[in-house]
Design a protein around this motif. Structure first.
Motif, PDB file in Angstrom:
ATOM      1  N   GLN A  20      -3.334  48.616  45.493  1.00 39.57           N
ATOM      2  CA  GLN A  20      -4.416  48.829  46.458  1.00 39.57           C
ATOM      3  C   GLN A  20      -4.443  50.264  46.978  1.00 39.57           C
ATOM      4  OE1 GLN A  20      -6.864  46.700  47.349  1.00 39.57           O
ATOM      5  NE2 GLN A  20      -7.748  48.259  48.661  1.00 39.57           N
ATOM      6  N   GLU A  24      -7.635  52.871  46.647  1.00 38.52           N
ATOM      7  CA  GLU A  24      -8.321  53.403  47.823  1.00 38.52           C
ATOM      8  C   GLU A  24      -8.495  54.912  47.735  1.00 38.52           C
ATOM      9  OE1 GLU A  24      -6.129  52.105  51.221  1.00 38.52           O
ATOM     10  OE2 GLU A  24      -6.980  50.088  51.135  1.00 38.52           O
ATOM     11  N   ARG A  25      -7.540  55.594  47.119  1.00 40.19           N
ATOM     12  CA  ARG A  25      -7.657  57.046  46.947  1.00 40.19           C
ATOM     13  C   ARG A  25      -8.695  57.399  45.891  1.00 40.19           C
ATOM     14  NH1 ARG A  25      -2.052  60.083  46.425  1.00 40.19           N
ATOM     15  NH2 ARG A  25      -3.492  61.828  46.460  1.00 40.19           N
TER      16      ARG A  25
END
Length: 87
Positions: A20, A24-25
């Motif tokens: 995750q 997200e990056r």
């Protein structure tokens, strides 16, 4: 988290290669010299990506995928939370 993306990453939460924080990056993928935005899973060390096969789905409603072999490069699109607070 380091500035290098993981060696193996998948966008499916059921996969053991799901991460995750890395997703997200934002991870950019270049396959055989062309940037791809439709990658479901990749492996840098083995040199393959997995992409959806059109709009076809399996009996559980998940997209059918095909594995393509070639040179794979990955990078983070953003610096993450640490870079966002430094700006």
């Amino acid at each position: 988290m380091t500035d290098t993306p993981p060696d193996h990453l998948c966008i499916d939460p059921r996969s053991p290669h799901y991460d995750q924080a890395a997703l997200e990056r934002g991870v950019g993928i270049r396959f055989k010299g062309a940037e791809r935005t439709d990658v479901e899973e990749y492996s840098l060390s083995e040199g393959w990506i997995r992409v959806a096969l059109g709009k076809k789905t399996d009996r559980h409603g998940r997209p059918l995928t095909i594995r393509l072999v070639g040179s794979v490069e990955a990078w983070f699109r953003s610096g993450g939370k640490a870079a966002a607070t430094a700006d």
